[in-house]
Design an enzyme around this catalytic site. Structure first.
Site, PDB file in Angstrom:
ATOM      1  N   ASP A 479       3.089   7.589   0.822  1.00 53.63           N
ATOM      2  CA  ASP A 479       2.466   6.763  -0.212  1.00 53.63           C
ATOM      3  C   ASP A 479       3.252   6.842  -1.522  1.00 53.63           C
ATOM      4  O   ASP A 479       4.076   7.743  -1.728  1.00 53.63           O
ATOM      5  CB  ASP A 479       1.031   7.277  -0.417  1.00 53.63           C
ATOM      6  CG  ASP A 479       0.084   6.212  -0.925  1.00 53.63           C
ATOM      7  OD1 ASP A 479       0.545   5.130  -1.334  1.00 53.63           O
ATOM      8  OD2 ASP A 479      -1.144   6.471  -0.926  1.00 53.63           O
ATOM      9  N   ASP A 549      -4.313  -2.269   0.149  1.00 54.70           N
ATOM     10  CA  ASP A 549      -5.509  -1.432   0.022  1.00 54.70           C
ATOM     11  C   ASP A 549      -6.762  -2.264   0.186  1.00 54.70           C
ATOM     12  O   ASP A 549      -7.865  -1.717   0.240  1.00 54.70           O
ATOM     13  CB  ASP A 549      -5.527  -0.747  -1.349  1.00 54.70           C
ATOM     14  CG  ASP A 549      -4.756   0.564  -1.316  1.00 54.70           C
ATOM     15  OD1 ASP A 549      -4.387   1.002  -0.211  1.00 54.70           O
ATOM     16  OD2 ASP A 549      -4.522   1.145  -2.392  1.00 54.70           O
TER      17      ASP A 549
HETATM   18  C1  DGJ Z   1      -3.325   4.544  -1.820  1.00 54.97           C
HETATM   19  C2  DGJ Z   1      -3.247   4.110  -0.393  1.00 54.97           C
HETATM   20  O1  DGJ Z   1      -2.902   2.787  -0.299  1.00 54.97           O
HETATM   21  C3  DGJ Z   1      -4.593   4.414   0.271  1.00 54.97           C
HETATM   22  O2  DGJ Z   1      -4.586   3.924   1.577  1.00 54.97           O
HETATM   23  C4  DGJ Z   1      -4.819   5.884   0.224  1.00 54.97           C
HETATM   24  O3  DGJ Z   1      -3.846   6.541   1.006  1.00 54.97           O
HETATM   25  C5  DGJ Z   1      -4.772   6.384  -1.196  1.00 54.97           C
HETATM   26  N1  DGJ Z   1      -3.587   5.962  -1.883  1.00 54.97           N
HETATM   27  C6  DGJ Z   1      -4.867   7.884  -1.257  1.00 54.97           C
HETATM   28  O4  DGJ Z   1      -4.730   8.360  -2.517  1.00 54.97           O
END
Ligand code: DGJ
Length: 730
Positions: A479, A549
């Site tokens: 991430d 997301d």
């Molecule tokens: C952003 C990601 O896109 C989410 O899926 C998740 O992993 C969060 N970060 C965790 O902090």
């Protein structure tokens, strides 16, 4: 596939199966662009450059030929300062303080295969027979600079890969201020621009608008390719649809700041270009040094946007992505993020795992919150040590329990980040990107590690190696949750500070190369708050990306549709999540959520243990169905049927390479009273074959499905969806 050079006309003709790309050396060495489009034989093209008398406001380096001006010549890699006033492809500040340069072709070489770009992601050829590369060498003798413009054509693809390297063969240091990867001058301006834009949780929506005189550009200044604009820009003729019309597309294989633009000039010709963003960029190039641009992939399609996408998809799926998982079916996963956020311990996780096992899922992914004191998003990034309050058995102990249930184990990391509240920051406050005497601006209470520094990279590689070796991991989600501010490095001298953002990317690529080759059996999925870095650069290291997301099925229609313009289905992570949806609070049926999520790398992101028996039965059915379908979805050819940007209905379809199987999804966003009779016309089938619609026993001709269209059964209520699975009738 071939690259021909005709000495008598000084013409380069690059040909793939359906496309020609022609350049010509004119006058005393200018590299002119003659043609890019449908394949031609090349009979008279060297003499087909239109000529016209030019007034003095188009200066003329050759007074004896009043038809010649660099300001109007279609060019391949134009500069500024010697009479072309349009946007240049490059700009170099010389030791004398000026930036007037002029490059002339001095030689070329044609080689079998495709050389790799050092330190940068690129598409590749697996054998010398698969591709051919032309390198045109241009020099400015006075400036002691050389440009090597690389062009690769492929046996099995209509894409052309371009890059440029600049070499300083003098002694004085120069400053590269702009070095785009590709520039093409197209002969008219009757085009519409197609590109992908958005924001966090609303990435890669399709934008389409007519070109206007002047420059129209998209870019990122955020230090990553970004949620807001994607490094993709296409020009299409106005009547272009999914299935017909001309498309000239460029995509940059890069994950940082980029610029893509079209400039319509005074004579209504169009300069299309893409590359590293020159904004806030400068690179010191000492004597004997060279600087390599990222790669741009150019795709021409004479059969509309659908064919363009399929060219990108196939090239990226098979010759950009690498590693064990490139051609493998991807596992169905359960991720705990939306199920628990930071509030979990191993018992809570194991409940989810046991439910996942019961329903046939294959991989459990432990998301954020497993390390340091990470009970919220305000601390501990950088402290990559397991939190034994939450996971007393450690990662290996938890992985063993997960494995015992028959699921494999995956883990989330965010290695490029550092929280001010972390032991790592307390020990190394200068390890983040920052500039002296200015605030270190936080985003999600975190700063960015300075990956331009070797010591930082070495530390992270070592920590990741420890973690990834400490448990039997088969998957990692990588991430990256903020954009760059105060882009400076404590280790670079003042005159190199504007190199930091690009050095960061080179550093990131080095780290990813090391880690992914050290752990070839881990499937890596990149993520940047969802799709903030969904680009071809990342896909070279990690064959899939968390698309957004936003997990709402209806929002995902636009996001996945837009993403599919360039990126293959096998690169898109898509999960079923809870309702009301956490991002938009919409309630959609489990069926619709399943259909949309099954149109990518499928998974779930909710607490399976809390589902009703009825919901669990539906999940088990979806999982079973996806297991049958995933080869088709992940490796098949993708066709867009109905656009969510144009109406209330969205449909898309997957077809196997041998056209014996097809799977189509149809979603009606809002219910329509007294609805019209709908037929869904499929694409890409064999008109001579018959296909049986699964679950009905009905057999249709491929011709009927494509030309007549499948009658769409009634859908009750908002956000309804249908799926149709066809296989060749025996
Ligand atoms: C952003 C990601 O896109 C989410 O899926 C998740 O992993 C969060 N970060 C965790 O902090």
């Amino acid at each position: 596939m071939s690259i021909q050079y005709d000495q008598s006309t000084r013409t380069y003709h690059l040909q793939s199966r359906n496309v020609s790309y022609v350049m010509q050396v004119v006058k005393d060495g200018y590299l002119a662009h003659l043609y890019w489009g449908r394949k031609i034989r090349g009979t008279a093209i060297p003499d087909m450059m239109p000529k016209s008398y030019r007034p003095s406001f188009n200066p003329n380096p050759f007074p004896e030929d009043e038809t010649f001006s660099l300001d109007t010549l279609p060019q391949e890699y134009p500069g500024y300062g010697t009479s072309d006033f349009r946007s240049p492809a490059y700009q170099v500040r010389l030791a004398n303080g000026t930036s007037v340069t002029e490059f002339k072709v001095v030689s070329h070489r044609i080689v079998a295969g495709k050389p790799a770009l050092e330190g940068l992601p690129s598409v590749y050829a697996e054998s010398e027979q698969e591709a051919e590369t032309l390198e045109v060498v241009l020099e400015d003798e006075a400036a002691k600079l050389r440009l090597i413009a690389g062009y690769t054509v492929f046996r099995d693809s209509d894409a052309i890969a371009r890059n440029v390297r600049i070499e300083n063969f003098g002694e004085a240091t120069v400053r590269v201020q702009r070095l785009l990867s590709a520039s093409v001058d197209l002969p008219h301006a009757n085009y519409e621009a197609v590109h992908l834009w958005g924001t966090w949780a609303r990435e890669r929506h399709v934008a389409r608008r007519a070109l206007m005189p002047g420059v129209q550009a998209i870019e990122s200044r955020r230090g990553s390719s970004s949620h807001m604009h994607n490094p993709f820009y296409a020009l299409v003729t106005p009547s272009t649809t999914e299935d017909s019309g001309e498309v000239y597309a460029m995509n940059l294989v890069y994950s940082g700041n980029f610029l893509a633009q079209a400039e319509v000039d005074q004579f209504s010709s169009t300069r299309l270009s893409i590359g590293l963003n020159p904004f806030d960029f400068e690179w010191q190039l000492g004597g004997g040094e060279s600087f390599q641009s990222p790669e741009a992939i150019l795709v021409f399609s004479g059969e509309g946007l659908g064919a363009m996408s399929r060219t990108f998809h196939k090239l990226y799926r098979t010759r950009l992505c690498r590693g064990t998982f490139r051609d493998k079916e991807r596992p169905i996963l359960i991720n705990n993020w939306e199920a628990t956020y930071f509030d979990f311990d191993s018992e809570k996780l194991m409940k989810i795992v046991r439910a996942a096992k019961e329903l046939g899922l294959e991989l459990f992914v432990l998301d954020d919150g497993w390390f340091g004191k990470r009970n919220d998003d305000k601390r501990s990034l950088g402290d990559w040590f397991v939190n034994t309050d939450k996971l007393p058995e450690g990662l290996d102990g938890l992985a063993a329990r997960v494995n015992a249930e028959g699921l494999s184990f995956g883990l989330w990391v965010e290695p490029e980040m550092i929280s001010p509240d972390s032991d790592l920051y307390r020990a190394h406050p200068d390890w983040c990107l920052h500039v002296p005497d200015h605030r270190r601006t936080l985003a999600r209470t975190q700063l960015i590690l300075d990956f331009s520094r070797q010591d930082v990279r070495d530390y992270i590689v070592e920590r990741l190696t420890d973690i990834f070796s400490s448990a039997p991991l088969t998957y990692v989600k990588w991430d990256m949750n903020r954009n760059m501010t105060e882009i400076g490095s404590a280790q670079l001298p003042p005159e190199r500070q504007r190199e930091t953002a690009h050095r960061y990317m080179l550093g990131l690529y080095e780290v990813m190369e090391k880690i992914t080759s050290r752990f070839p059996n881990i499937l890596f999925e990149s993520c940047s708050g969802g799709g903030g870095r969904f680009d071809a650069g990342m896909l070279h290291y990690m064959p899939q990306t968390w698309t957004s997301d936003d997990t709402d099925a209806i929002e995902r229609l636009k996001i996945q549709y837009g993403t599919s313009l360039v990126y293959p289905i096998s690169s898109m992570g898509s999960h079923v999540s809870e309702v009301p949806n956490h991002q938009v609070h919409r309630v959609t049926s489990l069926t619709t959520r399943g259909h949309v999520a099954m149109s990518g790398n499928f998974g779930y992101e909710l607490d399976l243990s809390k589902m009703s028996a009825e919901e669990k039965a539906e999940v088990a059915r979806q999982v079973q169905e996806y297991k049958e379908l995933r080869g088709l979805v992940q490796q098949g050819d993708f066709y867009r049927l109905l656009s969510p940007f144009e109406g209330n209905e969205t449909a898309w379809q997957f077809v196997s390479e041998d056209r014996s199987e097809a799977y189509a999804i149809f979603v009606r966003t809002l219910a329509v009273p007294n609805e019209p009779l709908a037929r869904l016309r499929l694409k890409g089938l064999d008109p001579e074959k018959n296909y049986e619609l699964k679950g009905t026993g009905r057999v249709y001709g491929g011709d009927e499905l494509m030309y007549v269209g499948l009658p769409v059964p009634k859908i009750e209520g908002d956000f309804g969806s249908l799926a149709f699975y066809f296989s060749e009738a025996k």
